[in-house]
Write a protein that holds these residues in place. Structure first.
Motif, PDB file in Angstrom:
ATOM      1  N   ALA A  68       2.575 -18.996  -0.125  1.00  0.00           N
ATOM      2  CA  ALA A  68       3.404 -19.641   0.897  1.00  0.00           C
ATOM      3  C   ALA A  68       4.480 -18.668   1.362  1.00  0.00           C
ATOM      4  O   ALA A  68       4.814 -17.722   0.652  1.00  0.00           O
ATOM      5  N   MET A  88      10.486 -25.574   6.717  1.00  0.00           N
ATOM      6  CA  MET A  88      10.054 -26.445   5.637  1.00  0.00           C
ATOM      7  C   MET A  88       8.743 -25.879   5.096  1.00  0.00           C
ATOM      8  O   MET A  88       7.832 -25.575   5.870  1.00  0.00           O
ATOM      9  N   GLY A  89       8.666 -25.738   3.785  1.00  0.00           N
ATOM     10  CA  GLY A  89       7.493 -25.129   3.173  1.00  0.00           C
ATOM     11  C   GLY A  89       7.806 -23.760   2.608  1.00  0.00           C
ATOM     12  O   GLY A  89       7.096 -23.262   1.742  1.00  0.00           O
ATOM     13  N   THR A  90       8.883 -23.122   3.101  1.00  0.00           N
ATOM     14  CA  THR A  90       9.295 -21.833   2.556  1.00  0.00           C
ATOM     15  C   THR A  90       9.796 -22.034   1.127  1.00  0.00           C
ATOM     16  O   THR A  90      10.529 -22.978   0.851  1.00  0.00           O
ATOM     17  N   GLN A  91       9.375 -21.151   0.229  1.00  0.00           N
ATOM     18  CA  GLN A  91       9.785 -21.242  -1.170  1.00  0.00           C
ATOM     19  C   GLN A  91      10.867 -20.215  -1.446  1.00  0.00           C
ATOM     20  O   GLN A  91      10.798 -19.091  -0.957  1.00  0.00           O
ATOM     21  N   PRO A 124      15.588 -27.605   0.759  1.00  0.00           N
ATOM     22  CA  PRO A 124      15.477 -28.702  -0.199  1.00  0.00           C
ATOM     23  C   PRO A 124      15.523 -28.173  -1.643  1.00  0.00           C
ATOM     24  O   PRO A 124      14.936 -27.124  -1.929  1.00  0.00           O
ATOM     25  N   GLU A 161      14.028 -28.992  -4.209  1.00  0.00           N
ATOM     26  CA  GLU A 161      12.728 -28.838  -4.858  1.00  0.00           C
ATOM     27  C   GLU A 161      12.043 -27.531  -4.469  1.00  0.00           C
ATOM     28  O   GLU A 161      11.085 -27.126  -5.115  1.00  0.00           O
ATOM     29  N   ALA A 162      12.509 -26.877  -3.402  1.00  0.00           N
ATOM     30  CA  ALA A 162      11.877 -25.627  -2.982  1.00  0.00           C
ATOM     31  C   ALA A 162      12.562 -24.418  -3.620  1.00  0.00           C
ATOM     32  O   ALA A 162      12.187 -23.281  -3.357  1.00  0.00           O
ATOM     33  N   LEU A 212       1.377 -27.719   3.321  1.00  0.00           N
ATOM     34  CA  LEU A 212       2.364 -26.817   3.904  1.00  0.00           C
ATOM     35  C   LEU A 212       3.548 -26.569   2.973  1.00  0.00           C
ATOM     36  O   LEU A 212       4.517 -25.913   3.355  1.00  0.00           O
ATOM     37  N   GLY A 213       3.494 -27.113   1.759  1.00  0.00           N
ATOM     38  CA  GLY A 213       4.537 -26.844   0.783  1.00  0.00           C
ATOM     39  C   GLY A 213       5.807 -27.652   0.940  1.00  0.00           C
ATOM     40  O   GLY A 213       6.861 -27.277   0.445  1.00  0.00           O
ATOM     41  N   TRP A 214       5.716 -28.800   1.617  1.00  0.00           N
ATOM     42  CA  TRP A 214       6.891 -29.672   1.734  1.00  0.00           C
ATOM     43  C   TRP A 214       7.143 -30.336   0.388  1.00  0.00           C
ATOM     44  O   TRP A 214       6.214 -30.815  -0.245  1.00  0.00           O
ATOM     45  N   PRO A 215       8.409 -30.436  -0.020  1.00  0.00           N
ATOM     46  CA  PRO A 215       8.680 -31.177  -1.254  1.00  0.00           C
ATOM     47  C   PRO A 215       8.589 -32.683  -1.031  1.00  0.00           C
ATOM     48  O   PRO A 215       8.861 -33.172   0.066  1.00  0.00           O
ATOM     49  N   GLN A 216       8.198 -33.385  -2.083  1.00  0.00           N
ATOM     50  CA  GLN A 216       8.062 -34.844  -2.042  1.00  0.00           C
ATOM     51  C   GLN A 216       9.321 -35.543  -1.519  1.00  0.00           C
ATOM     52  O   GLN A 216       9.237 -36.526  -0.797  1.00  0.00           O
ATOM     53  N   GLY A 217      10.478 -35.016  -1.928  1.00  0.00           N
ATOM     54  CA  GLY A 217      11.740 -35.673  -1.596  1.00  0.00           C
ATOM     55  C   GLY A 217      12.025 -35.730  -0.102  1.00  0.00           C
ATOM     56  O   GLY A 217      12.908 -36.469   0.330  1.00  0.00           O
ATOM     57  N   ALA A 218      11.285 -34.954   0.698  1.00  0.00           N
ATOM     58  CA  ALA A 218      11.541 -34.953   2.132  1.00  0.00           C
ATOM     59  C   ALA A 218      10.587 -35.904   2.861  1.00  0.00           C
ATOM     60  O   ALA A 218      10.599 -35.974   4.084  1.00  0.00           O
TER      61      ALA A 218
END
Ligand code: FES
Lengths: 200, 315
Positions: free
Chosen positions: A25, A98-101, A124, A126-127, B207-213
């Motif tokens: 990612a 969104m999706g960037t780690q 976020p 979580e990322a 796409l790597g979105w976290p669950q919290g979103a």
């Protein structure tokens, strides 16, 4: 440098696990000093993690730059200090989607600062992954004057802004990326316990 | 659940399938305000049956002069929406619960992306009003089979940042494209059929979105099924749940109160312990986890059913 086992503490105290690859990612990675080893281990476990990675490295006297660069991340940048790379880091966060780690590795102070910048940019939680390597010196916010003292290694310590003697708490603010320092002799002015080295 | 008698102030068909109802206080008192995404439960006395259906509020959350809902007629449904369409007219009094929100905006978000399928547009109508006050960036994607189905078009009144996808016109919604390239801090909200919600969850995970979103609301109404018997241990009664009735409704008809809030398997209020079960519980809720489902030790009476020999619950 081996990993440090921190002693169990209150819930607010950050705990740092080992970085786990989230695949190829888009990624932003920031390593400070010994933190480079954590990124190297991460890439050893899964080389694809570097495919779309933007790596920012602050050597701070340690010489892992060449090995990091050899991992062939999509972008690589070295910087003499956190402040020197702040604009680049902020720009990279601003461009992230969104999706960037986000992978962070290094001493406690750098992790706190990098984390706080990322949250302010809307990343976020979580990322964000953090792995502690190297210094256990803390970034402390004085709860009285709000000034932040970097690189605190003793408890109590003197606030670099207002001069109060502050007790090093485990209470951490993710937003500020700093632990809280509280006046140690408010009730008994002048009665200050002897300073001790802070322990993990 | 506290409720009040409200007067039906207006009934207006929006499309051949969807009708808007406006409720006001009979003495024109102000109603409690709510937040975008909230719903109310409307009580419908239909002969000897008391139906209670949850509907998202579509009016302005900051306007206490009335509550508005949009009801789609489901001819194959259990009759609640048909009752609203055929039995209710302006001037009638109906009991309406206070608003409850199980689909609120996450106000920490930097941007809100809303994805609606069909009648799933309703909770977004009140959210849009809240967002335009908050001045936070948003975009709404609204998919419907045909323009006739897209009741929301009349209610969107040319609101900004609205993308309409009518599949009959070949303009299908591309979820992957919607979720790609969103700025940090974006939250996504989905309301519509289960397939749409699953589609958004899959694309987001890819796409790597976290669950919290991710947030979603499925409009679950109690699915019909075969009749079954259930024993309510504490009340000492055994009752039969009819094919178009939920366990919760059957208990209410027998005078047994089970706490509830959403009546759609989402809020957890009605969770009941199963004391004995020989057979299979059909878990239709979004509340219980995998373990509880398999253990068959809990049931959500508002939507779940049963097939088998005996079911005894702690009510
Ligand atoms: S009433 Fe909400 S889950 Fe049953």
């Amino acid at each position: 440098m081996p990993r440090i086992d921190f002693s169990p503490s209150i819930k607010t105290r950050p705990v740092y696990a080992a970085l786990q690859s989230r695949g190829a990612a888009p990624a932003l990675m920031l390593a400070e000093a010994e933190g480079a080893e954590a990124l190297i281990e991460l890439a050893d476990a899964d080389a694809a993690v570097m495919d779309r990675a933007h790596v920012i490295y602050i050597p701070g006297g340690s010489g892992h730059g060449a090995r990091l660069k050899a991992l062939a991340p999509k972008m690589y940048h070295e910087s003499p200090s956190f402040d020197a790379c702040l604009e680049r880091y902020r720009k990279a966060l601003g461009d992230a989607q969104m999706g960037t780690q986000l992978y962070l590795a290094g001493g406690e102070g750098a992790l706190g600062r990098a984390m706080s910048e990322a949250l302010a940019a809307g990343m976020p939680v979580e990322a964000i992954q953090t792995e502690h390597r190297g210094s256990i010196a803390r970034r402390m916010q004085c709860v009285h004057c709000k000034g932040v003292t970097e690189g605190v290694t003793t408890d109590p310590f003197t606030c670099a802004h207002c001069g109060l003697t502050l007790f090093v708490r485990d209470h951490f603010s993710r937003r500020l990326g700093a632990f809280q320092g509280v006046c140690v002799d408010a009730e008994t002015p002048g009665v200050v316990p002897a300073a001790q080295e802070i322990r993990p | 659940m506290s409720a009040r008698m409200l007067r039906v102030a207006a009934v207006e068909p929006l499309t051949p399938l969807v009708t808007r109802f406006r409720f006001e206080d009979p003495e024109d008192r102000r109603l409690p305000l709510f937040s975008g995404g909230a719903h109310v439960v409307v009580e419908m006395p239909d002969a000897d049956l008391l139906r209670r259906n949850a509907y998202s509020l579509i009016s302005d959350p900051f306007d206490g002069s009335g509550y508005e809902i949009a009801v789609r007629r489901e001819d194959t449904g259990r009759g609640g929406s048909r009752f609203m369409h055929t039995q209710v007219s302006a001037g009638d009094l109906l009991r309406v619960s206070e608003p409850v929100n199980l689909f609120a905006l996450d106000l920490r978000a930097r941007k809100h992306v809303m994805i609606a399928g069909g009648i799933g547009i309703t909770p977004f109508l009140s959210q849009l009003k809240q967002l335009s006050r908050l001045q936070v960036p948003y975009e709404l994607h609204y998919a419907a089979r045909s323009r006739a189905e897209a009741a929301g078009l009349r209610l969107l009144n040319g609101a900004a940042h609205v993308h309409v996808h009518i599949s009959e016109e070949g303009n299908r919604m591309d979820i992957g494209a919607i979720l790609s390239g969103q700025p940090l801090g974006t939250h996504v909200y989905t309301c519509g059929p289960e397939g749409l919600i699953a589609g958004v969850e899959d694309a987001a995970a890819r796409l790597g979105w976290p669950q919290g979103a991710l947030h979603s609301e499925a409009f679950l109404s109690p699915p019909p099924g075969k009749p079954f018997e259930v024993t309510l241990a504490r009340s000492g009664t055994t009752l039969t749940v009819g094919p178009h009735q939920s366990l919760l409704e059957a208990a209410e008809a027998a005078g047994v109160e089970i706490p509830w809030s959403c009546r759609g398997g989402a809020c957890g209020q009605c969770e009941s312990a199963v004391l004995d079960c020989h057979g299979r519980i059909e878990h239709n809720d979004h509340w219980l986890g995998e373990e509880d489902r398999n253990a068959q030790t809990k049931i959500m009476p508002c939507v779940s059913r049963f097939q088998g020999e005996t079911l005894i619950i702690d009510r």
